[in-house]
Design a protein around this motif. Structure first.
Motif, short mmCIF file in Angstrom:
data_model
loop_
_atom_site.label_atom_id
_atom_site.label_comp_id
_atom_site.label_asym_id
_atom_site.label_seq_id
_atom_site.Cartn_x
_atom_site.Cartn_y
_atom_site.Cartn_z
N SER A 129 0.87 -1.17 0.00
CA SER A 129 0.00 0.00 0.00
C SER A 129 0.91 1.22 0.00
O SER A 129 2.15 1.07 0.06
CB SER A 129 -0.91 0.02 1.24
N LEU A 130 0.35 2.40 -0.02
CA LEU A 130 1.18 3.61 0.02
C LEU A 130 2.00 3.67 1.30
O LEU A 130 3.14 4.13 1.31
CB LEU A 130 0.30 4.86 -0.10
N GLU A 131 1.43 3.18 2.39
CA GLU A 131 2.12 3.23 3.67
C GLU A 131 2.84 1.93 3.99
O GLU A 131 3.61 1.86 4.95
CB GLU A 131 1.12 3.51 4.80
N GLY A 132 2.62 0.87 3.20
CA GLY A 132 3.08 -0.46 3.56
C GLY A 132 4.46 -0.81 3.08
O GLY A 132 5.20 0.00 2.52
N GLY A 133 4.82 -2.07 3.30
CA GLY A 133 6.15 -2.56 3.00
C GLY A 133 6.33 -3.00 1.56
O GLY A 133 5.39 -3.07 0.77
N VAL A 134 7.56 -3.35 1.23
CA VAL A 134 7.96 -3.69 -0.13
C VAL A 134 7.56 -5.12 -0.48
O VAL A 134 7.74 -6.04 0.31
CB VAL A 134 9.49 -3.52 -0.28
N VAL A 135 7.01 -5.29 -1.69
CA VAL A 135 6.74 -6.64 -2.22
C VAL A 135 7.62 -6.96 -3.43
O VAL A 135 7.75 -8.12 -3.81
CB VAL A 135 5.25 -6.83 -2.61
N GLU A 136 8.21 -5.92 -4.01
CA GLU A 136 9.11 -6.14 -5.15
C GLU A 136 10.11 -4.99 -5.21
O GLU A 136 9.77 -3.83 -4.98
CB GLU A 136 8.34 -6.22 -6.47
N ILE A 137 11.35 -5.33 -5.52
CA ILE A 137 12.40 -4.34 -5.72
C ILE A 137 13.12 -4.67 -7.02
O ILE A 137 13.27 -5.85 -7.38
CB ILE A 137 13.39 -4.32 -4.54
N VAL A 180 17.81 -9.58 0.47
CA VAL A 180 18.22 -9.27 -0.91
C VAL A 180 18.79 -7.87 -1.07
O VAL A 180 19.41 -7.57 -2.10
CB VAL A 180 17.03 -9.45 -1.88
N ILE A 181 18.62 -7.00 -0.10
CA ILE A 181 18.95 -5.60 -0.29
C ILE A 181 20.43 -5.37 -0.57
O ILE A 181 20.80 -4.44 -1.29
CB ILE A 181 18.49 -4.76 0.94
N ASP A 182 21.30 -6.23 -0.03
CA ASP A 182 22.74 -5.98 -0.17
C ASP A 182 23.18 -5.89 -1.63
O ASP A 182 24.10 -5.13 -1.96
CB ASP A 182 23.55 -7.07 0.54
N ARG A 183 22.56 -6.66 -2.50
CA ARG A 183 23.02 -6.64 -3.89
C ARG A 183 22.58 -5.38 -4.64
O ARG A 183 23.06 -5.11 -5.75
CB ARG A 183 22.60 -7.90 -4.64
N TYR A 184 21.70 -4.60 -4.02
CA TYR A 184 21.28 -3.33 -4.61
C TYR A 184 22.09 -2.14 -4.09
O TYR A 184 21.93 -1.02 -4.58
CB TYR A 184 19.79 -3.09 -4.35
N LEU A 185 22.93 -2.38 -3.10
CA LEU A 185 23.72 -1.30 -2.51
C LEU A 185 25.00 -1.06 -3.32
O LEU A 185 25.38 -1.88 -4.15
CB LEU A 185 24.07 -1.65 -1.07
N GLY A 186 25.65 0.07 -3.05
CA GLY A 186 26.97 0.31 -3.61
C GLY A 186 27.04 1.25 -4.80
O GLY A 186 28.14 1.51 -5.30
N ALA A 187 25.93 1.81 -5.25
CA ALA A 187 25.97 2.75 -6.37
C ALA A 187 26.40 4.13 -5.88
O ALA A 187 26.27 4.47 -4.70
CB ALA A 187 24.60 2.84 -7.04
N ASP A 188 26.90 4.94 -6.81
CA ASP A 188 27.30 6.31 -6.47
C ASP A 188 26.09 7.17 -6.14
O ASP A 188 26.15 8.06 -5.29
CB ASP A 188 28.08 6.95 -7.63
N ALA A 189 24.99 6.95 -6.85
CA ALA A 189 23.74 7.68 -6.61
C ALA A 189 22.59 6.82 -7.10
O ALA A 189 22.76 5.95 -7.97
CB ALA A 189 23.75 9.03 -7.32
N TYR A 190 21.41 7.07 -6.55
CA TYR A 190 20.21 6.32 -6.89
C TYR A 190 19.19 7.24 -7.54
O TYR A 190 19.08 8.42 -7.18
CB TYR A 190 19.62 5.64 -5.64
N VAL A 191 18.46 6.68 -8.49
CA VAL A 191 17.48 7.44 -9.26
C VAL A 191 16.13 6.76 -9.11
O VAL A 191 16.04 5.53 -9.20
CB VAL A 191 17.86 7.48 -10.75
N ALA A 192 15.09 7.55 -8.89
CA ALA A 192 13.73 7.00 -8.83
C ALA A 192 12.75 8.07 -9.27
O ALA A 192 13.02 9.27 -9.17
CB ALA A 192 13.39 6.51 -7.42
N HIS A 193 11.61 7.63 -9.77
CA HIS A 193 10.53 8.56 -10.11
C HIS A 193 9.66 8.71 -8.88
O HIS A 193 9.05 7.74 -8.42
CB HIS A 193 9.73 8.01 -11.30
N ASN A 194 9.62 9.93 -8.35
CA ASN A 194 9.09 10.18 -7.00
C ASN A 194 10.01 9.52 -5.98
O ASN A 194 9.62 8.60 -5.25
CB ASN A 194 7.65 9.70 -6.84
N ALA A 195 11.25 9.98 -5.98
CA ALA A 195 12.29 9.36 -5.14
C ALA A 195 11.95 9.40 -3.66
O ALA A 195 12.39 8.53 -2.91
CB ALA A 195 13.63 10.05 -5.40
N LYS A 196 11.19 10.39 -3.25
CA LYS A 196 10.81 10.47 -1.83
C LYS A 196 10.12 9.19 -1.37
O LYS A 196 10.35 8.71 -0.25
CB LYS A 196 9.90 11.68 -1.61
#
Length: 219
Positions: free
Chosen positions: A11-19, A67-83
């Motif tokens: 949900s908008l307030e809920g946890g992650v189901v896919e990354i 699983v999060i560790d394999r997504y770490l380590g970039a110089d910067a992260y980009v997202a649409h509505n990054a907040k």
């Protein structure tokens, strides 16, 4: 190296189901990654209707902490509505760039600055792998990456400029609710400035909406 990242949630307030993520290296989109993850609460039906991820699909999935560790380590992260994505991924301690805020800066008159609206209005054709569809995390990563590359080719922003735009409030074009829903803020400021003043007195406005109303009221 820039890593474009996206999450789908319960949900908008809920946890992650896919990354998912893709990298941008020398202007090339590469290194796609994605994981379904078991959320801390049930998936709302409203969320299922958007991303089509069901309880059965995540029943035996790993936790985000697995699983999060394999997504770490970039110089910067980009997202649409990054907040939003930043709030879901507190494990990421790196600069963030928001393509939604960059788009508002570069295309202020667009009626919408959603990923899909921008994709089609700008004629972008991301090379999305077969079988993916909108509102699945990896699909949205490809669209966001293509959007960033396109805007970068037009605006020639430096990394510092993109971060500054991403961290500042941005001007909105169209009001999305209330009696003037669908009208532009500059139009509302002329025909009904008192309504904008009334809105400004609300306690639950986000910073972009407050910034926009103050801009058009000259406050």
């Amino acid at each position: 190296m820039l890593r474009v990242i996206d999450t789908e949630t319960t949900s908008l307030e809920g946890g992650v189901v896919e990354i998912a993520s893709v990298d941008i290296v020398n202007g090339v989109i590469c290194n796609p990654m994605s994981d379904l993850v078991k959320p801390p609460e049930p998936i709302s039906f409203e969320a299922m209707a958007i991303h089509h991820i069901t309880e059965d699909m995540v029943e035996n999935a790993p936790l985000i902490s697995d699983v999060i560790d394999r997504y770490l380590g970039a110089d910067a992260y980009v997202a649409h509505n990054a907040k939003f994505d930043r709030s879901k991924l507190p494990q990421i301690d790196a600069p963030w760039i928001c393509t939604q805020k960059l788009a508002r800066k570069l295309f202020p008159a667009h009626a919408s600055h959603s990923n899909q609206y921008l994709r089609y209005s700008l004629g972008l054709k991301p090379a999305v792998p077969e079988g993916l569809y909108a509102h699945r995390a990896l699909y949205d990563c490809y669209v966001t990456a293509e959007l960033l590359i396109y805007m970068g080719s037009l605006a020639k922003w430096t990394m510092r400029q993109m971060r500054e735009i991403s961290n500042a409030p941005s001007l909105l074009h169209t009001l999305r609710f209330g009696k003037h829903k669908g009208k532009s803020f500059d139009e509302i400021a002329v025909i009904d400035p008192q309504y904008l003043r009334w809105l400004l007195g609300s306690s639950d406005l986000d910073e972009d909406l407050q910034f926009t109303i103050r801009h058009w009221l000259g406050a």
